[in-house]
Design an enzyme around this catalytic site. Structure first.
Site, short mmCIF file in Angstrom:
data_model
loop_
_atom_site.label_atom_id
_atom_site.label_comp_id
_atom_site.label_asym_id
_atom_site.label_seq_id
_atom_site.Cartn_x
_atom_site.Cartn_y
_atom_site.Cartn_z
N CYS A 248 0.81 -1.22 0.00
CA CYS A 248 0.00 0.00 0.00
C CYS A 248 0.84 1.27 0.00
O CYS A 248 0.66 2.16 -0.85
CB CYS A 248 -0.98 -0.01 1.17
SG CYS A 248 -0.22 -0.01 2.81
N HIS A 296 -2.67 0.71 6.94
CA HIS A 296 -3.00 0.72 5.51
C HIS A 296 -3.22 2.15 5.03
O HIS A 296 -3.64 3.02 5.80
CB HIS A 296 -4.26 -0.11 5.27
CG HIS A 296 -4.55 -0.37 3.81
ND1 HIS A 296 -3.78 -1.22 3.05
CD2 HIS A 296 -5.49 0.12 2.98
CE1 HIS A 296 -4.25 -1.26 1.81
NE2 HIS A 296 -5.29 -0.45 1.73
N HIS A 308 -5.78 1.61 -4.30
CA HIS A 308 -4.86 1.09 -3.27
C HIS A 308 -4.38 -0.29 -3.63
O HIS A 308 -4.90 -0.95 -4.52
CB HIS A 308 -5.56 1.08 -1.90
CG HIS A 308 -6.60 0.00 -1.75
ND1 HIS A 308 -6.90 -0.60 -0.55
CD2 HIS A 308 -7.41 -0.60 -2.67
CE1 HIS A 308 -7.84 -1.52 -0.72
NE2 HIS A 308 -8.17 -1.53 -1.99
#
Length: 335
Positions: A248, A296, A308
């Site tokens: 990410c 994240h 993402h």
């Protein structure tokens, strides 16, 4: 004899019945003690927990990798400095050889020749005081070298120990990662037996050609968003920074790098960027962060969507923030 046979037969039948009864009781006990099958909601909750744990492990791994690279560079630097000192040592030894030859001709070789057979350069410091025929400048030079050699030796030892610790930490995190991914695969396989979809998937884009960004972003933000869109469908890669796979924070870093903007590697350090943005003010190109441990992040692309790199086994995707991701939003930053 007949009675004995009858008794034996009765005993065998009784034993058989007892065994069958015992087996039935054991089977009943096993059924009674067996854990109930998990519900779909319980499986989804476990998947969410594992996804968050996996995301956190990725960031810990990235930090450990950065530390590993840093101490490896220090170790290489120490090796280079020590090599330079060894070259200097050989130069000094050659000069001493010359003086030894001259001293030999003057019948006073003992103190000089001793220096020629020193295996540990640091011992030169101890013997330099005995080299009375050397100039004061040369003696000080030898002393300085011995001190430098000792300092660099300690530096290399410290760097080597730090490198070993960093390597062990990386290995441990990699093992934990494999355990979490194995558990995640098991839970997702179990979820597949239920009807419906995993809410943590967040409406991921179907496979196929990467979509083209048509939003209103401009300047560096548009370049970053367009880069992220171009990577849709690229595999998630543990610790990946591209071009063939991303995690990410690797994707957000690479997206802004495409715009000529350098940002740090992990979600933790990216979250420390100074330009804080509230939920109501997010714009395309902003980096969104999720979960209390900042495990994240993703790139906002407008219209309630972000791009993402989700987790292992997935690909870079466009997802809708409503519901799942909005619930776990903790902040945004604008590079």
């Amino acid at each position: 004899m007949k009675n004995e046979h009858l008794t034996s037969s009765r005993s065998w039948k009784f034993a058989t019945v007892a065994c069958v009864a015992a087996g039935a009781l054991m089977s009943f006990a096993a059924v009674a003690n067996a854990e109930p099958e998990p519900t779909k909601e319980e499986v989804e909750e476990r998947i969410e927990e594992l996804l968050q744990e996996s995301s956190t492990l990725v960031q810990e791994y990235n930090e450990a990798q950065e530390y590993h690279d840093a101490v490896e560079a220090k170790l290489d630097e120490a090796d280079g400095q020590i090599d330079s000192e060894e070259e200097r040592y050989e130069e000094l030894r050659s000069k001493v050889v010359e003086l030894a030859s001259a001293s030999y001709q003057s019948n006073d070789p003992d103190s000089v020749t001793a220096a020629l057979f020193v295996d540990d350069p640091s011992q030169i410091y101890e013997q330099s005081a005995d080299l009375s025929y050397l100039s004061e400048a040369r003696r000080l030079e030898l002393e300085a070298f011995a001190e430098s050699d000792a300092r660099l030796g300690a530096l290399k030892t410290d760097a080597a120990e730090a490198y070993e610790e960093a390597a062990e930490q990386l290995e441990e995190l990699d093992q934990r990662k494999e355990e979490v991914e194995e558990s995640l695969a098991e839970q997702e396989e179990l979820l597949a037996t239920f009807e419906g979809e995993n809410p943590t998937a967040g409406g991921e884009s179907p496979t196929g050609p990467a979509p083209t960004y048509t939003g209103s972003a401009s300047g560096d933000a548009r370049t970053a968003v367009e880069f992220a869109y171009s990577k849709i469908g690229t595999p998630y890669l543990w610790g990946g920074t591209g071009p063939n796979g991303y995690d990410c924070s690797g994707l957000t870093q690479a997206s802004w790098a495409a715009a000529g903007v350098s940002i740090s590697r992990t979600t933790y350090t990216q979250y420390n960027m100074p330009n804080t943005v509230g939920w109501e003010d997010i714009q395309p190109g902003d980096i969104l962060f999720f979960f209390p441990d900042l495990g994240h992040n993703g790139l906002y692309v407008g219209n309630g969507l972000m791009v993402h790199a989700p987790s292992s086994g997935k690909t870079v995707s466009e997802v809708r923030l409503a519901d799942y991701w909005a619930q776990h939003f903790v902040g945004a930053r604008r590079p």
